[in-house]
Write a protein that holds these residues in place. Sequence first.
Motif, PDB file in Angstrom:
ATOM      1  N   TYR A  50       0.834  -1.204   0.000  1.00 26.89           N
ATOM      2  CA  TYR A  50       0.000   0.000   0.000  1.00 26.89           C
ATOM      3  C   TYR A  50       0.872   1.259   0.000  1.00 26.89           C
ATOM      4  CZ  TYR A  50      -3.269   3.601   1.352  1.00 26.89           C
ATOM      5  OH  TYR A  50      -4.002   4.766   1.384  1.00 26.89           O
ATOM      6  N   ALA A  51       1.885   1.272   0.835  1.00 31.36           N
ATOM      7  CA  ALA A  51       2.737   2.460   0.946  1.00 31.36           C
ATOM      8  C   ALA A  51       3.431   2.778  -0.373  1.00 31.36           C
ATOM      9  CB  ALA A  51       3.777   2.253   2.053  1.00 31.36           C
ATOM     10  N   PHE A  52       4.014   1.776  -1.009  1.00 39.19           N
ATOM     11  CA  PHE A  52       4.754   2.035  -2.249  1.00 39.19           C
ATOM     12  C   PHE A  52       3.817   2.248  -3.441  1.00 39.19           C
ATOM     13  CE2 PHE A  52       8.202  -0.109   0.199  1.00 39.19           C
ATOM     14  CZ  PHE A  52       9.029   0.996   0.270  1.00 39.19           C
ATOM     15  N   ALA A  53       2.576   1.777  -3.344  1.00 37.13           N
ATOM     16  CA  ALA A  53       1.601   2.015  -4.420  1.00 37.13           C
ATOM     17  C   ALA A  53       1.045   3.434  -4.361  1.00 37.13           C
ATOM     18  CB  ALA A  53       0.455   1.014  -4.334  1.00 37.13           C
ATOM     19  N   THR A  54       1.159   4.068  -3.200  1.00 40.61           N
ATOM     20  CA  THR A  54       0.665   5.438  -3.022  1.00 40.61           C
ATOM     21  C   THR A  54       1.808   6.318  -2.502  1.00 40.61           C
ATOM     22  OG1 THR A  54      -0.094   4.841  -0.806  1.00 40.61           O
ATOM     23  CG2 THR A  54      -1.726   4.731  -2.588  1.00 40.61           C
ATOM     24  N   PRO A  55       2.849   6.523  -3.327  1.00 40.71           N
ATOM     25  CA  PRO A  55       4.040   7.230  -2.844  1.00 40.71           C
ATOM     26  C   PRO A  55       3.775   8.670  -2.410  1.00 40.71           C
ATOM     27  CG  PRO A  55       4.154   6.926  -5.218  1.00 40.71           C
ATOM     28  CD  PRO A  55       2.968   6.144  -4.732  1.00 40.71           C
ATOM     29  N   ALA A  56       2.745   9.300  -2.937  1.00 40.50           N
ATOM     30  CA  ALA A  56       2.447  10.672  -2.531  1.00 40.50           C
ATOM     31  C   ALA A  56       2.144  10.743  -1.035  1.00 40.50           C
ATOM     32  CB  ALA A  56       1.273  11.224  -3.341  1.00 40.50           C
ATOM     33  N   ARG A  57       1.586   9.662  -0.482  1.00 41.54           N
ATOM     34  CA  ARG A  57       1.273   9.635   0.953  1.00 41.54           C
ATOM     35  C   ARG A  57       2.536   9.593   1.806  1.00 41.54           C
ATOM     36  NH1 ARG A  57      -4.185   7.763   2.497  1.00 41.54           N
ATOM     37  NH2 ARG A  57      -3.107   7.388   4.444  1.00 41.54           N
ATOM     38  N   LEU A  58       3.663   9.186   1.217  1.00 46.26           N
ATOM     39  CA  LEU A  58       4.920   9.120   1.957  1.00 46.26           C
ATOM     40  C   LEU A  58       5.694  10.436   1.920  1.00 46.26           C
ATOM     41  CD1 LEU A  58       6.149   5.567   0.878  1.00 46.26           C
ATOM     42  CD2 LEU A  58       4.967   6.214   2.988  1.00 46.26           C
ATOM     43  N   GLN A  59       5.340  11.322   1.002  1.00 42.67           N
ATOM     44  CA  GLN A  59       6.047  12.598   0.894  1.00 42.67           C
ATOM     45  C   GLN A  59       5.849  13.428   2.161  1.00 42.67           C
ATOM     46  OE1 GLN A  59       8.263  13.454  -1.576  1.00 42.67           O
ATOM     47  NE2 GLN A  59       7.867  11.319  -2.075  1.00 42.67           N
ATOM     48  N   GLY A  60       6.958  13.888   2.713  1.00 42.33           N
ATOM     49  CA  GLY A  60       6.898  14.672   3.938  1.00 42.33           C
ATOM     50  C   GLY A  60       6.581  13.849   5.168  1.00 42.33           C
ATOM     51  N   GLN A  61       6.603  12.526   5.034  1.00 41.10           N
ATOM     52  CA  GLN A  61       6.290  11.613   6.138  1.00 41.10           C
ATOM     53  C   GLN A  61       7.472  10.659   6.366  1.00 41.10           C
ATOM     54  OE1 GLN A  61       3.463  11.875   7.935  1.00 41.10           O
ATOM     55  NE2 GLN A  61       2.897  13.602   6.629  1.00 41.10           N
ATOM     56  N   PRO A  62       8.587  11.153   6.875  1.00 39.27           N
ATOM     57  CA  PRO A  62       9.771  10.290   7.013  1.00 39.27           C
ATOM     58  C   PRO A  62       9.549   9.078   7.913  1.00 39.27           C
ATOM     59  CG  PRO A  62      10.077  12.344   8.215  1.00 39.27           C
ATOM     60  CD  PRO A  62       8.820  12.491   7.405  1.00 39.27           C
ATOM     61  N   GLU A  63       8.669   9.212   8.903  1.00 43.79           N
ATOM     62  CA  GLU A  63       8.376   8.065   9.774  1.00 43.79           C
ATOM     63  C   GLU A  63       7.729   6.938   8.971  1.00 43.79           C
ATOM     64  OE1 GLU A  63       5.555   6.904  13.607  1.00 43.79           O
ATOM     65  OE2 GLU A  63       5.735   8.998  13.009  1.00 43.79           O
ATOM     66  N   ALA A  64       6.724   7.271   8.169  1.00 43.29           N
ATOM     67  CA  ALA A  64       6.045   6.268   7.343  1.00 43.29           C
ATOM     68  C   ALA A  64       6.982   5.712   6.275  1.00 43.29           C
ATOM     69  CB  ALA A  64       4.801   6.872   6.689  1.00 43.29           C
ATOM     70  N   ALA A  65       7.815   6.558   5.697  1.00 43.62           N
ATOM     71  CA  ALA A  65       8.770   6.099   4.676  1.00 43.62           C
ATOM     72  C   ALA A  65       9.770   5.128   5.289  1.00 43.62           C
ATOM     73  CB  ALA A  65       9.487   7.288   4.045  1.00 43.62           C
ATOM     74  N   ALA A  66      10.279   5.442   6.476  1.00 43.09           N
ATOM     75  CA  ALA A  66      11.235   4.550   7.145  1.00 43.09           C
ATOM     76  C   ALA A  66      10.591   3.205   7.447  1.00 43.09           C
ATOM     77  CB  ALA A  66      11.753   5.205   8.430  1.00 43.09           C
ATOM     78  N   ARG A  67       9.334   3.226   7.889  1.00 41.80           N
ATOM     79  CA  ARG A  67       8.625   1.976   8.200  1.00 41.80           C
ATOM     80  C   ARG A  67       8.429   1.125   6.935  1.00 41.80           C
ATOM     81  NH1 ARG A  67       4.473   4.080  10.087  1.00 41.80           N
ATOM     82  NH2 ARG A  67       5.338   4.529  12.138  1.00 41.80           N
ATOM     83  N   ALA A  68       8.031   1.766   5.832  1.00 41.98           N
ATOM     84  CA  ALA A  68       7.834   1.028   4.575  1.00 41.98           C
ATOM     85  C   ALA A  68       9.151   0.440   4.079  1.00 41.98           C
ATOM     86  CB  ALA A  68       7.225   1.947   3.517  1.00 41.98           C
TER      87      ALA A  68
END
Length: 191
Positions: A50-68
């Motif tokens: 889900y995270a990598f399919a919706t990369p815009a949701r990870l922009q500006g969200q380093p915590e979520a990006a690190a988790r993914a």
Amino acid sequence: MRHPLAALALLLLAGGCTPMPPPESVALPASAQTAGAGDPTRGAILASSYAFATPARLQGQPEAAARALAQLEYLTVELGQGGAWRDMHPLVGLELRQARAEARQALGFRADAAPQVAVDALYGTAAALGQGNRAAALATLAPLAPPGAAEQALARLSELPPLPRAASATALARDALNRRDNDRGQRDRIF
């Protein structure tokens, strides 16, 4: 004349018999468990796809990006080794390894970092960021980044570059999980 050739052949064969490196292994920290997922691998497949399919949701969200990214590191080993997941499509492991290489290169992470180092660094960074502790996030990310590059790596987590292989590989893992579940459901109805 035969003996020197036989000796040479034996020497060449013996030289090719180097021991295999031990298989990679990785364990998730307790904080990495996805609530309601049933098991950590299933949770990592669903969350990372889900995270990598919706990369815009990870922009500006380093915590979520690190988790993914931590989930990607974990899945690369867990699904690539077989074990309980040996019935997954064989291309899943290969695609995940390529995705891990893509992600490490894009973020400036060490290509030679052990998977456990990467998982611990990324989940630790996510936890520190979740607590608002930037200094701790930098400290936990440091083992994954080249010397003196933790600050740049943390900045890249905030502005995650496109990772098309990660999106593709985690989607493939999700699809393989769905097929696996459907196949098991079919077998259960037969017996």
